[in-house]
Design an enzyme around this catalytic site. Structure first.
Site, mmCIF file in Angstrom:
data_model
loop_
_atom_site.group_PDB
_atom_site.id
_atom_site.type_symbol
_atom_site.label_atom_id
_atom_site.label_comp_id
_atom_site.label_asym_id
_atom_site.label_seq_id
_atom_site.Cartn_x
_atom_site.Cartn_y
_atom_site.Cartn_z
ATOM 1 N N CYS A 296 -9.986 -32.122 -38.655
ATOM 2 C CA CYS A 296 -8.689 -32.651 -39.078
ATOM 3 C C CYS A 296 -8.818 -33.396 -40.420
ATOM 4 C CB CYS A 296 -8.126 -33.522 -37.967
ATOM 5 S SG CYS A 296 -6.359 -33.742 -38.096
ATOM 6 N N HIS B 130 -9.247 -31.033 -32.787
ATOM 7 C CA HIS B 130 -10.211 -32.083 -32.407
ATOM 8 C C HIS B 130 -10.974 -31.747 -31.127
ATOM 9 C CE1 HIS B 130 -8.578 -35.326 -35.056
ATOM 10 N NE2 HIS B 130 -7.435 -34.710 -34.879
ATOM 11 N N GLU C 52 -13.569 -33.011 -30.129
ATOM 12 C CA GLU C 52 -14.139 -34.269 -29.603
ATOM 13 C C GLU C 52 -13.197 -34.958 -28.616
ATOM 14 O OE1 GLU C 52 -12.852 -33.797 -32.513
ATOM 15 O OE2 GLU C 52 -11.827 -35.573 -33.280
HETATM 16 N N1 GLN Z 1 -2.722 -36.459 -41.201
HETATM 17 C C1 GLN Z 1 -4.010 -37.047 -41.436
HETATM 18 C C2 GLN Z 1 -4.363 -37.024 -42.913
HETATM 19 O O1 GLN Z 1 -3.737 -36.341 -43.657
HETATM 20 C C3 GLN Z 1 -5.060 -36.321 -40.635
HETATM 21 C C4 GLN Z 1 -4.757 -36.475 -39.179
HETATM 22 C C5 GLN Z 1 -5.980 -36.459 -38.277
HETATM 23 O O2 GLN Z 1 -7.125 -36.520 -38.722
HETATM 24 N N2 GLN Z 1 -5.740 -36.453 -36.988
HETATM 25 O O3 GLN Z 1 -5.240 -37.733 -43.341
#
Ligand code: GLN
Length: 193
Positions: free
Chosen positions: A82, A174, A176
């Site tokens: 992410c 994710h 994790e």
């Molecule tokens: N939206 C977040 C970002 O742009 C990332 C979201 C996440 O890591 N769950 O930094």
């Protein structure tokens, strides 16, 4: 003996640390990484979910960004989930000024599922892993462009949500946050140089 560094500046790094220990992988060592020196002795790195603008700024300030780039260039495996994938991208749509490490030759779109869909789960088939995992998406990015050696390895409704490029892996979701440790085990099995 894999020694994993988890970038522990902000975000859900403790969840990755828990997930790594849950694998009970032989001779595993896990360390929190905040500054460049923390990479000494580490042979692979996970960049967790979190807030990419904040962590990008602090990574530069702590000298970690340059150190990570240098180690990744010599073949050290790096996996970003992410926020981690956003930070590994070469570019971010509509945010040319936002700092990234540029480890994956991709363009990402932040918060790609829109404000109304902050979070959802669905099954995602991951190539290479050879199986499906439950993808947990939280304000997740997608990959809007893959270039050079960056290969899409998972899609959700035709949108690219995981990419591999040599020793580097990025996932929009994710693993994790699930009990399934197969992605972590897969990453631990990668050779490091
Ligand atoms: N939206 C977040 C970002 O742009 C990332 C979201 C996440 O890591 N769950 O930094």
């Amino acid at each position: 003996m894999p020694t994993v560094g988890v970038v522990a500046i902000q975000g859900d790094y403790e969840k990755h640390i828990d997930a790594l220990w849950r694998t009970q992988y032989n001779d595993l060592d896990v360390r929190e990484v905040r500054v460049a020196e923390d990479l000494d002795g580490v042979d692979r790195v996970i960049i967790p979910g979190g807030e990419s603008t904040t962590v990008g700024m602090l990574m530069q300030r702590f000298g970690l960004a340059d150190a990570l780039r240098a180690r990744a260039a010599t073949g050290m495996p790096v996996w970003g989930t992410c926020m981690g994938m956003i930070l590994m991208a070469k570019s971010i749509e509509d945010r040319q000024d936002q700092f990234t490490l540029g480890l994956l030759d991709i363009t990402v779109r932040r918060n790609a599922f829109g404000a109304q869909v902050h979070s959802f789960e669905d099954e995602v088939a991951v190539e290479g892993l050879g199986t499906s995992v439950m993808g947990v998406f939280i304000r997740a990015p997608i990959v809007t462009e893959c270039r050079g050696g960056a290969i899409p390895i998972a899609r959700y409704k035709d949108l690219i949500v995981a990419v591999k490029q040599g020793n580097c892996l990025g996932t929009s979701f994710h693993p994790e946050l699930t009990d399934d440790d197969r992605m972590h085990r897969w990453f631990l099995d990668w050779a490091s140089s």
